[in-house]
Scaffold this motif. Structure first.
Motif, PDB file in Angstrom:
ATOM      1  N   ILE A 150       0.873  -1.182   0.000  1.00  0.00           N
ATOM      2  CA  ILE A 150       0.000   0.000   0.000  1.00  0.00           C
ATOM      3  C   ILE A 150       0.903   1.222   0.000  1.00  0.00           C
ATOM      4  N   THR A 151       0.984   1.886  -1.145  1.00  0.00           N
ATOM      5  CA  THR A 151       1.911   3.009  -1.305  1.00  0.00           C
ATOM      6  C   THR A 151       1.203   4.350  -1.358  1.00  0.00           C
ATOM      7  N   SER A 152      -0.074   4.374  -1.013  1.00  0.00           N
ATOM      8  CA  SER A 152      -0.850   5.603  -1.089  1.00  0.00           C
ATOM      9  C   SER A 152      -1.523   5.871   0.250  1.00  0.00           C
ATOM     10  N   SER A 153      -2.198   7.004   0.325  1.00  0.00           N
ATOM     11  CA  SER A 153      -2.957   7.310   1.534  1.00  0.00           C
ATOM     12  C   SER A 153      -4.253   6.508   1.548  1.00  0.00           C
ATOM     13  N   VAL A 154      -4.688   6.139   2.752  1.00  0.00           N
ATOM     14  CA  VAL A 154      -5.956   5.432   2.944  1.00  0.00           C
ATOM     15  C   VAL A 154      -6.717   6.159   4.034  1.00  0.00           C
ATOM     16  N   SER A 155      -7.951   6.570   3.727  1.00  0.00           N
ATOM     17  CA  SER A 155      -8.798   7.168   4.757  1.00  0.00           C
ATOM     18  C   SER A 155     -10.050   6.315   4.908  1.00  0.00           C
ATOM     19  N   VAL A 156     -10.508   6.179   6.159  1.00  0.00           N
ATOM     20  CA  VAL A 156     -11.658   5.345   6.456  1.00  0.00           C
ATOM     21  C   VAL A 156     -12.636   6.149   7.299  1.00  0.00           C
ATOM     22  N   ASP A 157     -13.886   6.209   6.860  1.00  0.00           N
ATOM     23  CA  ASP A 157     -14.982   6.762   7.652  1.00  0.00           C
ATOM     24  C   ASP A 157     -15.885   5.589   7.996  1.00  0.00           C
ATOM     25  N   GLY A 158     -15.843   5.169   9.246  1.00  0.00           N
ATOM     26  CA  GLY A 158     -16.578   3.981   9.660  1.00  0.00           C
ATOM     27  C   GLY A 158     -18.030   4.217   9.994  1.00  0.00           C
ATOM     28  N   GLY A 159     -18.466   5.453  10.077  1.00  0.00           N
ATOM     29  CA  GLY A 159     -19.845   5.721  10.467  1.00  0.00           C
ATOM     30  C   GLY A 159     -19.989   5.737  11.982  1.00  0.00           C
ATOM     31  N   THR A 160     -21.176   5.449  12.467  1.00  0.00           N
ATOM     32  CA  THR A 160     -21.469   5.609  13.881  1.00  0.00           C
ATOM     33  C   THR A 160     -21.261   4.353  14.723  1.00  0.00           C
ATOM     34  N   GLU A 161     -21.086   3.204  14.122  1.00  0.00           N
ATOM     35  CA  GLU A 161     -20.906   1.952  14.863  1.00  0.00           C
ATOM     36  C   GLU A 161     -19.442   1.773  15.273  1.00  0.00           C
ATOM     37  N   SER A 162     -19.179   0.760  16.075  1.00  0.00           N
ATOM     38  CA  SER A 162     -17.805   0.399  16.445  1.00  0.00           C
ATOM     39  C   SER A 162     -17.179  -0.379  15.292  1.00  0.00           C
ATOM     40  N   ASP A 163     -16.081   0.131  14.791  1.00  0.00           N
ATOM     41  CA  ASP A 163     -15.406  -0.470  13.645  1.00  0.00           C
ATOM     42  C   ASP A 163     -14.007  -0.915  14.049  1.00  0.00           C
ATOM     43  N   ALA A 164     -13.411  -1.812  13.256  1.00  0.00           N
ATOM     44  CA  ALA A 164     -12.061  -2.294  13.516  1.00  0.00           C
ATOM     45  C   ALA A 164     -11.194  -2.062  12.287  1.00  0.00           C
ATOM     46  N   ILE A 165     -10.003  -1.501  12.505  1.00  0.00           N
ATOM     47  CA  ILE A 165      -9.005  -1.346  11.452  1.00  0.00           C
ATOM     48  C   ILE A 165      -7.771  -2.124  11.890  1.00  0.00           C
ATOM     49  N   THR A 166      -7.333  -3.060  11.062  1.00  0.00           N
ATOM     50  CA  THR A 166      -6.174  -3.889  11.378  1.00  0.00           C
ATOM     51  C   THR A 166      -5.091  -3.665  10.340  1.00  0.00           C
ATOM     52  N   LEU A 167      -3.889  -3.281  10.806  1.00  0.00           N
ATOM     53  CA  LEU A 167      -2.720  -3.146   9.941  1.00  0.00           C
ATOM     54  C   LEU A 167      -1.975  -4.468   9.986  1.00  0.00           C
ATOM     55  N   ARG A 168      -1.833  -5.128   8.843  1.00  0.00           N
ATOM     56  CA  ARG A 168      -1.195  -6.442   8.798  1.00  0.00           C
ATOM     57  C   ARG A 168       0.180  -6.315   8.141  1.00  0.00           C
ATOM     58  N   ASP A 169       1.192  -6.073   8.971  1.00  0.00           N
ATOM     59  CA  ASP A 169       2.550  -5.843   8.498  1.00  0.00           C
ATOM     60  C   ASP A 169       3.533  -6.833   9.117  1.00  0.00           C
ATOM     61  N   GLN A 170       3.029  -7.964   9.573  1.00  0.00           N
ATOM     62  CA  GLN A 170       3.841  -8.922  10.322  1.00  0.00           C
ATOM     63  C   GLN A 170       4.957  -9.572   9.505  1.00  0.00           C
ATOM     64  N   SER A 171       4.868  -9.603   8.189  1.00  0.00           N
ATOM     65  CA  SER A 171       5.896 -10.246   7.358  1.00  0.00           C
ATOM     66  C   SER A 171       7.030  -9.303   6.994  1.00  0.00           C
ATOM     67  N   HIS A 172       6.901  -8.020   7.301  1.00  0.00           N
ATOM     68  CA  HIS A 172       7.916  -7.026   6.954  1.00  0.00           C
ATOM     69  C   HIS A 172       8.945  -6.946   8.087  1.00  0.00           C
ATOM     70  N   ALA A 173      10.226  -7.069   7.753  1.00  0.00           N
ATOM     71  CA  ALA A 173      11.271  -7.118   8.776  1.00  0.00           C
ATOM     72  C   ALA A 173      11.893  -5.760   9.089  1.00  0.00           C
ATOM     73  N   GLY A 174      11.587  -4.741   8.317  1.00  0.00           N
ATOM     74  CA  GLY A 174      12.231  -3.438   8.502  1.00  0.00           C
ATOM     75  C   GLY A 174      11.603  -2.615   9.610  1.00  0.00           C
ATOM     76  N   ASN A 175      12.229  -1.475   9.880  1.00  0.00           N
ATOM     77  CA  ASN A 175      11.697  -0.519  10.848  1.00  0.00           C
ATOM     78  C   ASN A 175      10.761   0.427  10.113  1.00  0.00           C
ATOM     79  N   ASP A 176       9.560   0.580  10.613  1.00  0.00           N
ATOM     80  CA  ASP A 176       8.565   1.407   9.945  1.00  0.00           C
ATOM     81  C   ASP A 176       7.960   2.397  10.927  1.00  0.00           C
TER      82      ASP A 176
END
Length: 182
Positions: A150-176
């Motif tokens: 993912i090389t671009s910006s990502v914006s999320v509007d979840g609305g009024t409910e409880s939402d979950a955003i998960t960043l899945r970067d576990q395979s990357h070995a570098g410092n981020d």
């Protein structure tokens, strides 16, 4: 030029647009009718919208030169397909709720979910992405092991409910460094 596709009788549709800024609306097509749109030069806008009875078949949008945007709005369909799953990559958006979008040369994408709990899986993205999840307790999964896809910006509007955003970067070995703003 503005073109609206509302057709259920064609076997396929290909549109090669003129140079300049064009707007394309696709909705209410036969699910088996593939549509190819070549925007060519200019700042083109491409929109898939959902009628509550008919949904678009497979669509390919080639933006070409200029700053091109693609919008997928399936929110009216959500009462018939609650909890829509979407899968996004650097060249496509798929969901059982419509025939899918394959794209190239697009700089910005806007995706609207439905009123129920939707799932958005973003496996890769080079265009700026805006997700409006609307209602429901939605889930957004970013990347599939490394955020390098993912090389671009990502914006999320979840609305009024409880939402979950998960960043899945576990395979990357570098410092981020990750930036989250609310």
């Amino acid at each position: 030029m503005a073109v609206t596709f509302i057709d259920g009788a064609s076997e396929s549709v290909t549109l090669n647009a003129q140079q300049g800024s064009n707007t394309f609306y696709v909705g209410q097509t036969d699910p088996a009718t593939p549509i190819v749109i070549n925007g060519n030069g200019g700042d083109d806008e491409f929109v898939i919208w959902q009628d509550q009875y008919l949904f678009p078949g497979p669509v390919t949008f080639n933006g070409g030169g200029g700053t091109d945007t693609a919008t997928v709005n399936l929110s009216p369909y959500s009462e018939f397909y609650p909890g829509m799953p979407f899968t996004l990559s650097t060249s496509s958006i798929t969901s059982p709720a419509f025939g899918g979008l394959t794209y190239s040369g697009v700089e910005a994408i806007a995706l609207f979910g439905g009123a129920m709990a939707d799932t958005f899986t973003v496996n890769g993205m080079t265009a700026s992405l805006s997700i409006d999840a609307l209602g429901g307790a939605d889930t957004v999964l970013l990347a599939n092991g490394t955020l390098d896809t993912i090389t671009s910006s990502v914006s999320v509007d979840g609305g009024t409910e409880s939402d979950a955003i998960t960043l899945r970067d576990q395979s990357h070995a570098g410092n981020d460094t990750y930036t989250y703003t609310r």
